[in-house]
Design an enzyme around this catalytic site. Structure first.
Site, PDB file in Angstrom:
ATOM      1  N   CYS A  78       0.446 -69.545 -35.380  1.00  0.00           N
ATOM      2  CA  CYS A  78       0.408 -68.672 -34.319  1.00  0.00           C
ATOM      3  C   CYS A  78       1.216 -68.620 -32.823  1.00  0.00           C
ATOM      4  O   CYS A  78       2.208 -68.791 -33.030  1.00  0.00           O
ATOM      5  CB  CYS A  78      -0.903 -68.606 -33.706  1.00  0.00           C
ATOM      6  SG  CYS A  78      -2.149 -67.071 -32.734  1.00  0.00           S
ATOM      7  N   HIS A 181      -3.118 -66.615 -38.796  1.00  0.00           N
ATOM      8  CA  HIS A 181      -3.737 -67.993 -39.149  1.00  0.00           C
ATOM      9  C   HIS A 181      -4.514 -68.293 -40.765  1.00  0.00           C
ATOM     10  O   HIS A 181      -4.813 -68.122 -41.267  1.00  0.00           O
ATOM     11  CB  HIS A 181      -5.172 -67.645 -38.259  1.00  0.00           C
ATOM     12  CG  HIS A 181      -4.622 -68.179 -36.984  1.00  0.00           C
ATOM     13  ND1 HIS A 181      -4.835 -69.378 -35.921  1.00  0.00           N
ATOM     14  CD2 HIS A 181      -4.309 -67.072 -36.130  1.00  0.00           C
ATOM     15  CE1 HIS A 181      -4.522 -68.821 -34.344  1.00  0.00           C
ATOM     16  NE2 HIS A 181      -4.630 -67.526 -34.403  1.00  0.00           N
ATOM     17  N   GLU A 183      -5.427 -71.129 -41.882  1.00  0.00           N
ATOM     18  CA  GLU A 183      -6.872 -71.230 -41.643  1.00  0.00           C
ATOM     19  C   GLU A 183      -8.324 -70.779 -41.424  1.00  0.00           C
ATOM     20  O   GLU A 183      -9.392 -71.253 -42.205  1.00  0.00           O
ATOM     21  CB  GLU A 183      -6.840 -72.652 -40.256  1.00  0.00           C
ATOM     22  CG  GLU A 183      -7.140 -72.309 -39.086  1.00  0.00           C
ATOM     23  CD  GLU A 183      -5.762 -71.877 -38.849  1.00  0.00           C
ATOM     24  OE1 GLU A 183      -5.841 -71.323 -37.625  1.00  0.00           O
ATOM     25  OE2 GLU A 183      -4.475 -71.289 -39.154  1.00  0.00           O
TER      26      GLU A 183
END
Length: 199
Positions: A78, A181, A183
């Protein structure tokens, strides 16, 4: 071991939780020796570019990051991806790490789409990338950002379509950057992190 670089401007624990879920050895650290000794590095980031670079500069880690990124797999996530570029024009003009050529600008999507881009978007592949191994084109990833990179297409592995082509996965040498992202992107995002750990 994967070192998650702590410079005071990163979404550290969600990245660590994803790595823990995958059973990947990792450590959150702001220590130069940990960064040097790690096999791989992740640079997360949230907030504004200038503030993040100020924190990085104050951390004393910039030169260590630059030297280690030339030797081992490095992933910016990001804002961490945007910091990889030479310059950003977010609330002013700020120099970045310069690990990938290009600049970061406010998004101006066509069709009246809102800024920031916030939510799920699919990827359009531009060229082969080891982080995309086993992931079919068109899979969705989670984005939250108002600024986007303008860089050489040869450094773009995948784009997202958001009122125009937005570099979503970039790289040069050992350095990779994900505007999304991983994650927070479910199984496909975890696959990106697993592939990174296997580089």
């Amino acid at each position: 071991m994967i070192a998650i670089i702590d410079y005071g401007a990163g979404n550290l624990f969600s990245v660590q939780n994803a790595l823990n879920y995958l059973g990947l050895e990792n450590k959150i650290s702001s220590d130069k020796e940990d960064i040097i000794e790690a096999d791989r590095l992740i640079l997360p980031g949230v907030g504004a570019f200038g503030d993040a670079m100020n924190k990085l500069n104050r951390s004393g880690l910039v030169e260590t990051i630059k030297s280690e990124a030339a030797k081992k797999p490095f992933l910016g996530i990001c804002l961490g991806m945007q910091l990889l570029f030479e310059k950003s024009y977010e609330f002013g003009e700020f120099d970045g790490l310069g690990l990938i050529g290009g600049t970061v600008w406010l998004m101006k999507p066509q069709g009246g789409l809102p800024v920031p881009q916030m939510g799920w978007n699919s990827l359009e592949y531009n060229r082969s990338c080891p982080l995309l191994k086993g992931i079919e084109e068109g899979q969705y990833f989670y984005f939250v950002h108002s600024y986007a990179a303008d860089c050489d297409p040869d450094d773009v592995y995948a784009y997202a379509d958001y009122g125009g082509k937005v570099p979503a996965l970039v790289g040069n040498g050992y350095v990779y950057g994900a505007q999304f992202h991983p994650e927070k992107s479910g199984d496909t995002g975890l696959a990106i992190l697993r592939n990174f750990a296997e580089l």
